[in-house]
Design a protein around this motif. Structure first.
Motif, PDB file in Angstrom:
ATOM      1  N   THR A  43      -3.218   5.593   3.546  1.00 25.78           N
ATOM      2  CA  THR A  43      -2.172   4.990   3.150  1.00 25.78           C
ATOM      3  C   THR A  43      -0.738   5.169   3.941  1.00 25.78           C
ATOM      4  OG1 THR A  43      -1.919   6.969   1.856  1.00 25.78           O
ATOM      5  CG2 THR A  43      -2.896   5.173   0.565  1.00 25.78           C
ATOM      6  N   ILE A 312      -0.008  -2.023  -9.722  1.00 30.08           N
ATOM      7  CA  ILE A 312      -0.265  -1.840  -8.236  1.00 30.08           C
ATOM      8  C   ILE A 312       0.298  -3.396  -7.905  1.00 30.08           C
ATOM      9  CG2 ILE A 312      -1.740  -1.876  -6.546  1.00 30.08           C
ATOM     10  CD1 ILE A 312      -3.148   0.621  -7.601  1.00 30.08           C
ATOM     11  N   MET A 321       6.568  -0.979  -1.841  1.00 23.18           N
ATOM     12  CA  MET A 321       5.623  -0.342  -1.216  1.00 23.18           C
ATOM     13  C   MET A 321       5.053   1.136  -1.790  1.00 23.18           C
ATOM     14  SD  MET A 321       3.859  -2.142   0.498  1.00 23.18           S
ATOM     15  CE  MET A 321       2.607  -1.472   1.457  1.00 23.18           C
ATOM     16  N   VAL A 324       3.087   0.822  -4.657  1.00 22.90           N
ATOM     17  CA  VAL A 324       1.736   0.252  -4.182  1.00 22.90           C
ATOM     18  C   VAL A 324       0.932   1.542  -3.639  1.00 22.90           C
ATOM     19  CG1 VAL A 324       0.248  -1.069  -2.533  1.00 22.90           C
ATOM     20  CG2 VAL A 324       2.195  -2.000  -3.617  1.00 22.90           C
ATOM     21  N   MET A 325       1.482   2.304  -2.615  1.00 24.96           N
ATOM     22  CA  MET A 325       0.984   3.414  -2.114  1.00 24.96           C
ATOM     23  C   MET A 325       0.537   4.502  -2.958  1.00 24.96           C
ATOM     24  SD  MET A 325       0.133   2.309   0.707  1.00 24.96           S
ATOM     25  CE  MET A 325       0.314   0.853   0.979  1.00 24.96           C
ATOM     26  N   THR A 328      -2.182   3.370  -5.007  1.00 21.71           N
ATOM     27  CA  THR A 328      -3.417   3.450  -4.556  1.00 21.71           C
ATOM     28  C   THR A 328      -4.130   5.152  -4.285  1.00 21.71           C
ATOM     29  OG1 THR A 328      -2.580   1.621  -3.035  1.00 21.71           O
ATOM     30  CG2 THR A 328      -4.474   2.484  -2.424  1.00 21.71           C
TER      31      THR A 328
END
Lengths: 354, 308
Positions: A43, A312, A321, A324-325, A328
């Motif tokens: 990531t 996400i 981001m 998202v990261m 994840t």
């Protein structure tokens, strides 16, 4: 692994069981830690190669050079990459995924809020999958080669071949648009929103705790369609695995013995054969649960379900981001833990694995 | 198969002979016999038929499509299936859905082919090197494989596409990056069973280096189990690509990618059901075909793993 074991010199004396258990635990922990570090590295790497400039998205296009430099320094971007990686790990370990640019809240708080919705969906889906998939698999194995077996095979094949987001749309069209049997997208009708206090974040449980049956019923009409959809995918997988496990047992000699002894067919199938596949099934169910967490990404979008999958993807589309990261990493962590759990359960219940 | 051997002539007899005269002859004969047992599997033949049809459609798309897939005709928006000139209806911009499906088959084949080339080759390389070399190389490579396996594939692919930017090539790359670990595992397992066998020792004694042994002697023997696995994975690849397209991260409009077409039709699902339904049926048919074919291939090439 066999190859490595051969090379190592054999130890002279036998290890005590306590020490063996301790070594095994240490090995598991090392595996988890290394895997998590790997996940974080991936990531981190993805975050680095991103074409989006993290500084610009914070200070804005019209920031002066000084402001830009200050933000650049504050984010630690002037440090060497390896230092940045360690800073990133430190943050994640402390549960700090940064601020979501889209919602303005810390990503960790956002995830804590949306995760129960996904859990609720995946859990109910797995329950459907197990309740229907296991009997179907057993039946297909027992009636091997008959039309029942064929139908079970076709059901599973369709499950493996159908795009989940499309089936969701068709289900919505049919059961909500035309028949009106179920609630539409979302977790609740708008006028039930925020009526029950949040305890677990899972509305079905919260409304029961609150004793509010009306909300419970409404939530049920909303969750039933996406959960059965996910349940179908889990059914396809579980029924196939159950069938092959059962066939393996039914072909063994102890089954013949049991039949020769004159046991009823039901006892042979459910007590003798099924009793022996329980452990394998637990592993499969844990894996399928992990799979549903992933499968829920597309399902959540179709059903406007405010879970981690929608979180996400909506963040992704607005180039957020951090979110998202963070999402994840959390999904990856849950995935790893479920896999480890499956392995541990296997070892715990199966005496042969010890 | 009669008990008394009768003189047979022609290609069939040549292929079914018990006494091959050359290496090529033996190989062709083995291939033909696999084909015969494969042909007996109706479901697999059905799958193969669909795929042959798909390749045919993709190859002759300009001849088969009744309309241009990109031409908009706002006067003919959202025509239901069966209306004059629009066999499967038209979409929100008046484009013929059938023509778009026909051209979309090219994109599907393109994605599937690229992933099916990239992912197994990476996996084959990692797995055989790890298995043959052993030691710390094996440990490191397999740990990396495990890390990739530990990630939910769609989420990882999403993150990759987020980093690389949307588009078909990046979608292919993202799917390949998440698809190679199982192949590495299979290739490693196969390599471990071969590593200490006599024929590898013999080649080594003749002075072959590790790379030559891996590429010339180990790779060919890993191929059949990989082919089966790839075919079975094709359906998953198609679904993943369609999912990325649906999210707007794969092929960009106006490309007639099937997943993107579903996403386009999603807005009209309650009133104009066909816009989203038709591409979904196409995706379903193709991935079903790959699943059927994979099952059949597994029975032929890999009998020990066969669906009992």
């Amino acid at each position: 692994m066999a190859g490595i074991a051969e090379i190592r010199p054999k130890e002279g004396r036998r290890k005590s069981p306590f020490r063996a258990a301790l070594e095994k635990a240490a090995k598991t922990i090392v595996t988890v830690v290394v895997t998590m570090l790997g996940l974080l590295f991936i990531t981190f790497f993805i975050g680095r190669v991103m074409p989006v400039d993290p500084v610009l998205s914070i200070v804005g296009e019209r920031a002066s050079k000084e402001v830009y430099e200050a933000a650049y320094k504050a984010l630690g971007l002037d440090q060497p990459l390896i230092v940045q990686f360690f800073l990133y790990i430190r943050d994640v370990v402390q549960g700090n995924f940064g601020i979501s640019l889209r919602t303005g809240f810390p990503v960790a708080d956002d995830i804590r809020r949306v995760f129960p919705a996904t859990m609720e969906l995946a859990t109910l889906g797995t329950i459907f999958g197990v309740l229907l998939g296991v009997p179907l698999g057993v039946l297909a194995a027992v009636k091997r080669g008959t039309w029942i077996d064929q139908i079970a095979r076709v059901i599973a094949l369709i499950g493996y071949s159908m795009p989940v987001f499309w089936l969701g749309l068709i289900g919505l069209l049919l059961f909500y648009g035309i028949l009106g049997w179920v609630g539409g997208p979302g977790r609740l009708d708008i006028f039930f929103q925020d009526e029950v206090p949040q305890v677990t974040g899972m509305i079905l449980i919260d409304s029961l705790l609150d004793g509010n049956l009306e909300v419970f019923r409404n939530a049920l009409t909303h969750i039933i369609l996406p959960a059965s959809l996910l349940g179908y995918y889990s059914l396809a997988y579980i029924s196939r695995m159950t069938r092959s496990f059962m066939l393996e047992q039914l072909n063994s000699e102890y089954i013949i013995t049991a039949r020769v002894k004159g046991l009823s067919e039901r006892a042979v199938i459910w007590q003798h054969a099924f009793g022996n596949i329980k452990v394998q099934l637990i592993t499969v169910i844990a894996l399928s649960y992990a799979g549903l967490l992933e499968g829920s990404v597309l399902t959540e979008i179709i059903f406007a379900w405010p879970g981690i999958g929608s979180y996400i993807t909506t963040s992704l589309l607005s180039a957020d981001m951090n979110a998202v990261m963070g999402g994840t990493v959390v999904v990856g962590l849950v995935f790893v833990l479920l896999n480890i759990l499956a392995e541990l359960l296997y070892q715990f219940f199966d005496p042969r694995a010890k | 198969m009669t008990m008394i051997p009768q003189p047979r002539q022609g290609l069939r007899a040549w292929l079914l002979t018990d006494t091959p005269t050359s290496r090529t002859h033996a190989r062709l004969s083995a291939l033909y016999q696999s084909w015969l047992s494969f042909r007996g599997n109706q479901m697999a033949m059905f799958g193969l038929g669909i795929l042959v049809f798909l390749v045919f459609v993709a190859a002759f798309a300009p001849l088969l499509a009744p309309h241009d897939p990109f031409t908009q005709n706002l006067l003919a928006r959202l025509r239901p299936p069966g209306s004059a000139g629009y066999l499967l209806g038209s979409d929100s911009l008046g484009r013929d859905i059938l023509s778009r499906l026909i051209y979309g088959s090219r994109i599907t084949l393109y994605i599937v082919t690229l992933v099916a080339i990239v992912a197994p080759v990476v996996g084959l390389f990692v797995g055989t090197v790890a298995g043959y070399t052993g030691g710390w190389v094996d440990i490191v490579l397999m740990r990396i494989t495990d890390i990739f396996l530990a990630f939910p594939r769609l989420v990882l692919a999403l993150a990759f596409v987020a980093a690389l930017g949307a588009g078909i090539e990046n979608a292919v790359l993202a799917i390949s990056l998440t698809a190679w670990p199982p192949y590495a595992r299979i290739a490693r397992a196969e390599t471990l069973t071969m590593r200490n066998s006599d024929f590898i020792h013999a080649v080594r004694l003749q002075g072959a280096g590790p790379l030559r042994i891996i590429i010339r002697h180990i790779w060919p023997l890993c191929i059949s189990s990989l082919v089966v696995r790839v075919t079975l994975d094709m359906a998953g690849i198609i679904l993943a690509a369609a999912g990325l397209g649906f999210l707007g991260l794969g092929a960009q409009p106006p490309t007639p990618e099937w997943g993107a077409m579903i996403s386009d039709g999603r807005r009209f699902i309650l009133d104009h059901w066909w816009v989203a339904t038709m591409p979904g049926l196409a995706i379903f048919t193709v991935s079903l075909a790959f699943n059927l074919l994979g099952d059949g291939l597994r029975d032929v090439l890999d009998p020990k793993e066969g669906s009992q």
